[in-house]
Design a protein around this motif. Structure first.
Motif, PDB file in Angstrom:
ATOM      1  N   LEU A  35      71.580  99.132  52.006  1.00  0.00           N
ATOM      2  CA  LEU A  35      72.468 100.040  51.270  1.00  0.00           C
ATOM      3  C   LEU A  35      72.554 101.369  52.017  1.00  0.00           C
ATOM      4  N   PRO A  36      73.034 101.347  53.255  1.00  0.00           N
ATOM      5  CA  PRO A  36      72.906 102.542  54.102  1.00  0.00           C
ATOM      6  C   PRO A  36      73.540 103.795  53.524  1.00  0.00           C
ATOM      7  N   GLU A  37      74.736 103.687  52.983  1.00  0.00           N
ATOM      8  CA  GLU A  37      75.383 104.907  52.478  1.00  0.00           C
ATOM      9  C   GLU A  37      74.810 105.333  51.139  1.00  0.00           C
ATOM     10  N   ALA A  38      74.461 104.391  50.304  1.00  0.00           N
ATOM     11  CA  ALA A  38      73.856 104.746  49.013  1.00  0.00           C
ATOM     12  C   ALA A  38      72.492 105.392  49.235  1.00  0.00           C
ATOM     13  N   SER A  39      71.806 105.014  50.339  1.00  0.00           N
ATOM     14  CA  SER A  39      70.487 105.600  50.605  1.00  0.00           C
ATOM     15  C   SER A  39      70.571 106.775  51.572  1.00  0.00           C
ATOM     16  N   CYS A  40      71.806 107.234  51.830  1.00  0.00           N
ATOM     17  CA  CYS A  40      72.026 108.316  52.792  1.00  0.00           C
ATOM     18  C   CYS A  40      72.255 109.606  52.002  1.00  0.00           C
ATOM     19  N   LEU A  56      69.996 110.185  64.712  1.00  0.00           N
ATOM     20  CA  LEU A  56      69.778 108.761  64.932  1.00  0.00           C
ATOM     21  C   LEU A  56      69.574 108.150  63.552  1.00  0.00           C
ATOM     22  N   LYS A  57      70.552 107.349  63.131  1.00  0.00           N
ATOM     23  CA  LYS A  57      70.422 106.736  61.797  1.00  0.00           C
ATOM     24  C   LYS A  57      69.684 105.417  61.954  1.00  0.00           C
ATOM     25  N   VAL A  58      68.450 105.423  61.499  1.00  0.00           N
ATOM     26  CA  VAL A  58      67.645 104.206  61.566  1.00  0.00           C
ATOM     27  C   VAL A  58      68.011 103.337  60.365  1.00  0.00           C
ATOM     28  N   LEU A  59      68.603 102.181  60.654  1.00  0.00           N
ATOM     29  CA  LEU A  59      68.894 101.246  59.562  1.00  0.00           C
ATOM     30  C   LEU A  59      67.660 100.369  59.421  1.00  0.00           C
ATOM     31  N   ASN A  60      66.748 100.795  58.561  1.00  0.00           N
ATOM     32  CA  ASN A  60      65.446 100.123  58.479  1.00  0.00           C
ATOM     33  C   ASN A  60      65.492  98.944  57.497  1.00  0.00           C
ATOM     34  N   LYS A  61      64.523  98.083  57.629  1.00  0.00           N
ATOM     35  CA  LYS A  61      64.367  96.895  56.772  1.00  0.00           C
ATOM     36  C   LYS A  61      65.437  95.854  57.070  1.00  0.00           C
ATOM     37  N   ILE A  62      65.840  95.728  58.336  1.00  0.00           N
ATOM     38  CA  ILE A  62      66.870  94.706  58.636  1.00  0.00           C
ATOM     39  C   ILE A  62      66.340  93.294  58.394  1.00  0.00           C
ATOM     40  N   GLY A 269      66.951  85.838  49.791  1.00  0.00           N
ATOM     41  CA  GLY A 269      67.579  85.725  51.110  1.00  0.00           C
ATOM     42  C   GLY A 269      67.841  87.110  51.660  1.00  0.00           C
ATOM     43  N   ARG A 270      68.534  87.141  52.778  1.00  0.00           N
ATOM     44  CA  ARG A 270      68.840  88.452  53.394  1.00  0.00           C
ATOM     45  C   ARG A 270      70.129  88.979  52.781  1.00  0.00           C
ATOM     46  N   ILE A 271      69.982  90.059  52.056  1.00  0.00           N
ATOM     47  CA  ILE A 271      71.068  90.559  51.217  1.00  0.00           C
ATOM     48  C   ILE A 271      71.367  92.022  51.511  1.00  0.00           C
ATOM     49  N   SER A 272      72.649  92.344  51.651  1.00  0.00           N
ATOM     50  CA  SER A 272      73.058  93.749  51.727  1.00  0.00           C
ATOM     51  C   SER A 272      73.907  94.056  50.502  1.00  0.00           C
ATOM     52  N   LEU A 273      73.645  95.174  49.877  1.00  0.00           N
ATOM     53  CA  LEU A 273      74.367  95.502  48.638  1.00  0.00           C
ATOM     54  C   LEU A 273      75.725  96.132  48.913  1.00  0.00           C
ATOM     55  N   GLU A 274      75.913  96.609  50.152  1.00  0.00           N
ATOM     56  CA  GLU A 274      77.216  97.205  50.481  1.00  0.00           C
ATOM     57  C   GLU A 274      77.526  97.032  51.959  1.00  0.00           C
ATOM     58  N   THR A 275      78.832  97.025  52.258  1.00  0.00           N
ATOM     59  CA  THR A 275      79.323  96.998  53.639  1.00  0.00           C
ATOM     60  C   THR A 275      80.263  98.212  53.767  1.00  0.00           C
TER      61      THR A 275
END
Ligand code: G4P
Length: 315
Positions: A35-40, A56-62, A269-275
């Motif tokens: 949830l990169p933007e929601a957590s930004c 440097l935006k670390v997209l962690n927990k990939i 599974g591997r889930i992203s809440l937003e794109t």
């Protein structure tokens, strides 16, 4: 209902970060890749742009996120000025080991003993800042307080002769503007919740999973998703797992807890809440709703003023 973070000590954390920004070369902003933007935190961008610092935006927990969504986010961030994205997981030592060189490439005028690269690690609570720092430093460092009771001293730690890390307390913004951001943050455990809110969060998560990953729901719990909504998903989890309350009805509270736990641990599974696309759609809907609310409020205020004026005239 909208979920809010109650800032308390946040003003001092914000002030500290603002002051420190002058003396650093690069912001490493840790985000949750799901949830990169929601957590930004928009405050981070505002502060760093004011001082013209790259990030440097670390997209962690990939390891937990959908790889397609992560690739889309990387392309999205890399296209922004002064921004570089680095998808990684603190679980992989190689991912962590690559970070310092990447950081240095973004501030190439630094990185010698007389001018060490000064990095400030920022991010909201629970995105993995401490885990990242520990992994970079290969030792456990005391956590900078996210809670009011914990010491809020900023720590400066030498990674090597050429690099200094500054840690800040998890920085939340005073008001979460979009209710769906609050729900995403709660689903991902960045905000604590009580049982009542947990059910609402699980219904929201059920809706997102239905829309984006129905096949993962079926694979995990064995129910068909056609015709369901978020509440139906939680009820089906209860039905499949045999969670019944005293009167025989579904134990929604327990099922909500299980669904959230399964999402957080990656069991579904591997889930992203937003794109980037889903974010843009949500923002557009939110802006339209906000404009409508403002229009109605203005109408109401005008009617009230008119009524008051009529009262004065005695008509
Ligand atoms: P913070 O300093 O930003 O507040 O975060 P912290 O390092 O304390 O990490 C928060 C949680 O995220 C920890 O789990 C940590 O193990 C986990 N975490 C950090 N990096 C990764 C990653 O790359 N992948 C995965 N899967 N997890 C990661 P925890 O203490 O068990 O907390 P919780 O997840 O139960 O809330």
């Amino acid at each position: 209902m909208s979920i809010q973070w109650f800032p308390g000590h946040m003003n001092s954390a914000r002030k500290q970060a603002e002051e420190q920004m002058e003396f650093i070369d690069l912001v490493v902003e840790v985000l949750d890749a799901r949830l990169p933007e929601a957590s930004c935190n928009p405050l981070v961008d505002r502060m760093r742009q004011f001082r013209q610092r790259p990030v440097l935006k670390v997209l962690n927990k990939i390891d937990l996120a959908d790889p397609n969504a992560t690739a889309a986010w990387k392309a999205y961030y890399d296209a922004l000025p002064g921004v570089t994205a680095y998808p990684m997981t603190t679980k992989k030592p190689l991912d962590v080991a690559r970070l310092p060189a990447l950081a240095l490439s973004l501030a190439p005028h630094r990185g010698v003993p007389t001018k060490p690269l000064r990095i400030m690690i920022m991010g909201i609570p629970n995105v993995g800042k401490s885990t990242l720092m520990n992994a970079l430093l290969k030792k456990r460092v005391a956590k900078v307080g996210d809670e009011p009771a914990v010491t809020k001293v900023q720590q400066k730690l030498y990674l090597d002769k050429h690099t200094v890390l500054v840690d800040t307390p998890g920085l939340m913004w005073p008001k979460i503007d979009m209710p769906s951001d609050g729900l995403m943050l709660a689903a991902s455990h960045a905000i604590g919740t009580n049982a009542l809110i947990e059910e609402e969060v699980a219904f929201f998560l059920g809706d997102v999973l239905l829309e984006r990953y129905p096949q993962l729901l079926t694979a995990r719990y064995g129910f068909k998703t056609e015709g369901l909504d978020g509440i139906g998903v939680v009820e089906q989890v209860a039905a499949r797992r045999g969670f019944r309350a005293r009167g025989g009805e579904f134990d929604v509270e327990k099922a909500a807890h299980v669904l959230l736990h399964d999402y957080r641990s990656g069991a579904i599974g591997r889930i992203s809440l937003e794109t980037p696309d889903s974010r843009a759609r949500r923002l557009a809907v939110h802006a339209a709703e906000k404009a409508e609310k403002e229009r109605l409020a203005a109408e109401k205020a005008a009617a009230k003023a008119e009524e008051a004026a009529r009262g004065k005239r005695g008509t």
